[in-house]
Design a protein around this motif. Structure first.
Motif, mmCIF file in Angstrom:
data_model
loop_
_atom_site.group_PDB
_atom_site.id
_atom_site.type_symbol
_atom_site.label_atom_id
_atom_site.label_comp_id
_atom_site.label_asym_id
_atom_site.label_seq_id
_atom_site.Cartn_x
_atom_site.Cartn_y
_atom_site.Cartn_z
ATOM 1 N N GLU A 110 -31.279 3.771 -6.685
ATOM 2 C CA GLU A 110 -30.974 3.156 -7.977
ATOM 3 C C GLU A 110 -30.798 4.182 -9.082
ATOM 4 O O GLU A 110 -30.204 3.881 -10.121
ATOM 5 C CB GLU A 110 -32.075 2.168 -8.354
ATOM 6 C CG GLU A 110 -33.478 2.767 -8.416
ATOM 7 C CD GLU A 110 -34.176 2.732 -7.086
ATOM 8 O OE1 GLU A 110 -35.402 2.963 -7.055
ATOM 9 O OE2 GLU A 110 -33.502 2.476 -6.071
ATOM 10 N N CYS A 111 -31.312 5.397 -8.902
ATOM 11 C CA CYS A 111 -31.131 6.441 -9.925
ATOM 12 C C CYS A 111 -30.647 7.731 -9.271
ATOM 13 O O CYS A 111 -31.077 8.829 -9.635
ATOM 14 C CB CYS A 111 -32.414 6.676 -10.712
ATOM 15 S SG CYS A 111 -33.873 6.997 -9.714
ATOM 16 N N LEU A 112 -29.757 7.602 -8.288
ATOM 17 C CA LEU A 112 -29.220 8.747 -7.558
ATOM 18 C C LEU A 112 -27.804 9.057 -8.026
ATOM 19 O O LEU A 112 -26.973 8.162 -8.187
ATOM 20 C CB LEU A 112 -29.214 8.453 -6.056
ATOM 21 C CG LEU A 112 -28.570 9.499 -5.144
ATOM 22 C CD1 LEU A 112 -29.323 10.818 -5.217
ATOM 23 C CD2 LEU A 112 -28.505 9.000 -3.713
ATOM 24 N N LEU A 113 -27.534 10.330 -8.259
ATOM 25 C CA LEU A 113 -26.215 10.795 -8.671
ATOM 26 C C LEU A 113 -25.745 11.856 -7.683
ATOM 27 O O LEU A 113 -26.337 12.941 -7.586
ATOM 28 C CB LEU A 113 -26.256 11.380 -10.086
ATOM 29 C CG LEU A 113 -24.950 11.985 -10.610
ATOM 30 C CD1 LEU A 113 -23.858 10.936 -10.675
ATOM 31 C CD2 LEU A 113 -25.160 12.628 -11.972
ATOM 32 N N ASN A 114 -24.716 11.546 -6.908
ATOM 33 C CA ASN A 114 -24.139 12.473 -5.937
ATOM 34 C C ASN A 114 -23.040 13.303 -6.607
ATOM 35 O O ASN A 114 -22.145 12.738 -7.246
ATOM 36 C CB ASN A 114 -23.555 11.734 -4.737
ATOM 37 C CG ASN A 114 -24.627 11.355 -3.726
ATOM 38 O OD1 ASN A 114 -25.472 12.156 -3.390
ATOM 39 N ND2 ASN A 114 -24.595 10.120 -3.256
ATOM 40 N N VAL A 115 -23.125 14.606 -6.452
ATOM 41 C CA VAL A 115 -22.125 15.513 -7.008
ATOM 42 C C VAL A 115 -21.344 16.113 -5.838
ATOM 43 O O VAL A 115 -21.887 16.865 -5.022
ATOM 44 C CB VAL A 115 -22.786 16.633 -7.829
ATOM 45 C CG1 VAL A 115 -21.731 17.578 -8.396
ATOM 46 C CG2 VAL A 115 -23.625 16.041 -8.957
ATOM 47 N N GLY A 116 -20.081 15.745 -5.742
ATOM 48 C CA GLY A 116 -19.251 16.219 -4.642
ATOM 49 C C GLY A 116 -18.744 17.637 -4.865
ATOM 50 O O GLY A 116 -18.516 18.068 -5.995
ATOM 51 N N GLN A 117 -18.621 18.349 -3.762
ATOM 52 C CA GLN A 117 -18.144 19.727 -3.830
ATOM 53 C C GLN A 117 -17.477 20.098 -2.514
ATOM 54 O O GLN A 117 -17.974 19.755 -1.438
ATOM 55 C CB GLN A 117 -19.300 20.695 -4.111
ATOM 56 C CG GLN A 117 -18.877 22.139 -4.277
ATOM 57 C CD GLN A 117 -20.064 23.053 -4.537
ATOM 58 O OE1 GLN A 117 -21.200 22.667 -4.309
ATOM 59 N NE2 GLN A 117 -19.805 24.252 -5.006
ATOM 60 N N VAL A 118 -16.345 20.775 -2.573
ATOM 61 C CA VAL A 118 -15.599 21.184 -1.386
ATOM 62 C C VAL A 118 -15.796 22.677 -1.174
ATOM 63 O O VAL A 118 -15.620 23.493 -2.096
ATOM 64 C CB VAL A 118 -14.096 20.862 -1.524
ATOM 65 C CG1 VAL A 118 -13.336 21.331 -0.290
ATOM 66 C CG2 VAL A 118 -13.900 19.372 -1.737
ATOM 67 N N ILE A 119 -16.213 23.054 0.039
ATOM 68 C CA ILE A 119 -16.419 24.447 0.400
ATOM 69 C C ILE A 119 -15.324 24.855 1.384
ATOM 70 O O ILE A 119 -15.145 24.223 2.423
ATOM 71 C CB ILE A 119 -17.812 24.666 1.033
ATOM 72 C CG1 ILE A 119 -18.910 24.264 0.041
ATOM 73 C CG2 ILE A 119 -17.987 26.108 1.481
ATOM 74 C CD1 ILE A 119 -20.293 24.382 0.615
ATOM 75 N N ILE A 120 -14.601 25.909 1.044
ATOM 76 C CA ILE A 120 -13.541 26.416 1.900
ATOM 77 C C ILE A 120 -14.076 27.631 2.664
ATOM 78 O O ILE A 120 -14.532 28.604 2.055
ATOM 79 C CB ILE A 120 -12.298 26.812 1.072
ATOM 80 C CG1 ILE A 120 -11.837 25.639 0.204
ATOM 81 C CG2 ILE A 120 -11.181 27.275 1.999
ATOM 82 C CD1 ILE A 120 -11.406 24.430 0.984
ATOM 83 N N VAL A 121 -14.049 27.551 3.981
ATOM 84 C CA VAL A 121 -14.558 28.653 4.798
ATOM 85 C C VAL A 121 -13.443 29.189 5.689
ATOM 86 O O VAL A 121 -12.452 28.527 5.938
ATOM 87 C CB VAL A 121 -15.757 28.194 5.660
ATOM 88 C CG1 VAL A 121 -16.917 27.782 4.781
ATOM 89 C CG2 VAL A 121 -15.368 27.050 6.586
#
Length: 440
Positions: free
Chosen positions: A429-440
């Motif tokens: 209920e109080c979760l914030l997901n921060v997306g991020q793309v990692i290029i390897v």
């Protein structure tokens, strides 16, 4: 007494009728015991593989308070059941099942012998003649079995090879992807100089509330924080970087669970906290975690203020009573270390010192009182759990096999394994997901 049709094989046909049912009961019980041993061994192997980062995260349940090795893994139990049913229903032939089992046993014998040779050479430092004798005798017997089983690969012996190849590929890809992601996080940690250059407001709008930024780094500011504030020019008034660690002890006492330190100057209101849990501790989705975290944060601030006052004062205060040589060796509250034992963890800072310093209320400064009131008021406005959700992708100019491993196999394993919010037990209920793309 008529024997059941489904058990008419060579073994049971050789048993006299008078002892048939006793032998049938004993053989069935032996099969049950053997299956339980196989299941327990599989659970232990998977647990060690998960701990080494060589297998996708699964749920490990500890079933004993006395022995840490007594575990149960629901996902692996289901996989074993499906494989057993598939092999039995697929072959419908006891000879092919026997060939598959026999080939697996021979492979285990060979691998055990090879590992034993390495142990004799590298660990025990045995003489090469003794190692040679052991190798020749062992391979002479096991090689005979292996040569006989080679001709039965196409008659059921291919099953353990396929299963082993599937697990090997999955473990190798997961380990490769995990190591690449960990290397990226270590190399991309935010330097403290960059944070100091942002100024007291971090160059952003500081909105009311507390932001708990979760990461797997036990030290330093994770890259996900820089990614967040770069794309969203606002951050909470108080930021706490939280790292949840599960250590190999039964339980961690509440007073030793949290390690807190400050990040940057006091005006930044930024902290780093390591929360440690034993394998039997419960990290629940309730307010208890936040309550204990803030209690330890307040305790850290009081101890920090007390130490600063003691070091800044030219006249010894009540906390400085005693020999000056002893006082010069007082531990730094910013660098608390711990030692581990099989059943608990023990802090290096003595309890007498903690009680003595914390009881000196006359040393509390006005700055500390203001910061405590500020944190209390900000906490009342709300707490947000910020969790990074990284996606790994291969570079466009990467080799074809690397794209298959990262873009398809590793991505598939990430989707079916436990997510980070399940590991950290963040309330949705109080979760914030921060997306991020990692290029390897």
């Amino acid at each position: 007494m008529k024997k059941p049709d489904h058990v008419h094989d060579v073994f049971y046909r050789s048993i006299p009728d008078i002892i048939y049912w006793p032998v049938f009961v004993v053989a069935t019980a032996a099969a049950v015991v053997a299956s339980q041993a196989t299941i327990s061994a599989t659970f232990s192997l998977i647990k060690q593989a998960v701990a080494l980062g060589c297998f996708p995260r699964v749920k490990v349940m500890h079933t004993s308070k006395k022995y840490s090795s007594h575990i149960y893994i629901p996902e692996i139990n289901w996989i074993l059941m499906i494989l057993c049913v598939a092999v039995t229903a697929g072959f419908k032939n006891q000879h092919q099942i026997g060939n598959a089992c026999g080939f697996a046993v021979v492979i285990v014998m060979l691998v055990t012998t090879l590992i034993m040779i390495l142990i004799m050479l590298l660990v025990w430092r045995c003489h090469w003649i003794l190692v040679l004798i052991f190798t020749v005798l062992s391979l002479l017997v096991e090689g005979t079995y292996f040569s006989a089983m080679i001709f039965k690969i196409h008659r059921g012996g291919w099953v353990p090879l396929v299963i082993a190849a599937a697990f090997f590929i999955s473990m190798s890809v997961w380990h490769y992807g995990t190591m690449k992601r960990h290397q990226f996080e270590l190399q991309s940690k935010v330097p403290i100089e960059w944070i100091l250059g942002l100024g007291p407001s971090l160059g952003l709008v500081r909105v009311p509330g507390v932001g708990l930024v979760y990461s797997e780094l036990a030290n330093g500011v994770p890259h996900i924080f820089a990614h967040f504030i770069t794309n969203l020019p606002a951050i909470h008034s108080v930021v706490i970087f939280v790292c949840v660690k599960y250590i190999p002890v039964y339980a961690v006492p509440e007073g030793e669970r949290f390690l807190v330190k400050r990040v940057g100057p006091k005006s930044f209101h930024m902290f780093h906290c390591v929360a440690r849990y034993g394998y039997k501790d419960l990290h629940k989705r309730d307010d208890e975690f936040e309550k204990n975290l803030f209690e330890n944060l307040f305790r850290f601030m009081r101890l920090e203020s007390l130490m600063d006052s003691c070091m800044a004062s030219e006249v010894y205060s009540p906390c400085d009573q005693g020999d000056s040589k002893d006082d010069a060796n007082l531990p730094d509250p910013h660098k608390v270390t711990t030692t581990f034992s099989p059943n608990s963890i023990v802090s290096v800072v003595s309890p007498e010192y903690t009680v003595r310093t914390m009881s000196s209320s006359q040393m509390i400064s006005q700055d500390e009182i203001d910061e405590l009131e500020f944190l209390t008021n900000i906490r009342a406005t709300g707490v947000v759990h910020i969790l990074g959700k990284t996606v790994m992708m291969a570079r466009r100019d990467s080799e074809f096999y690397k794209k298959i491993l990262i873009d398809y196999i590793f991505t598939f394993l990430r989707k079916i394994c436990r997510e980070n919010n399940a590991i950290f037990y963040c309330p949705r209920e109080c979760l914030l997901n921060v997306g991020q793309v990692i290029i390897v």
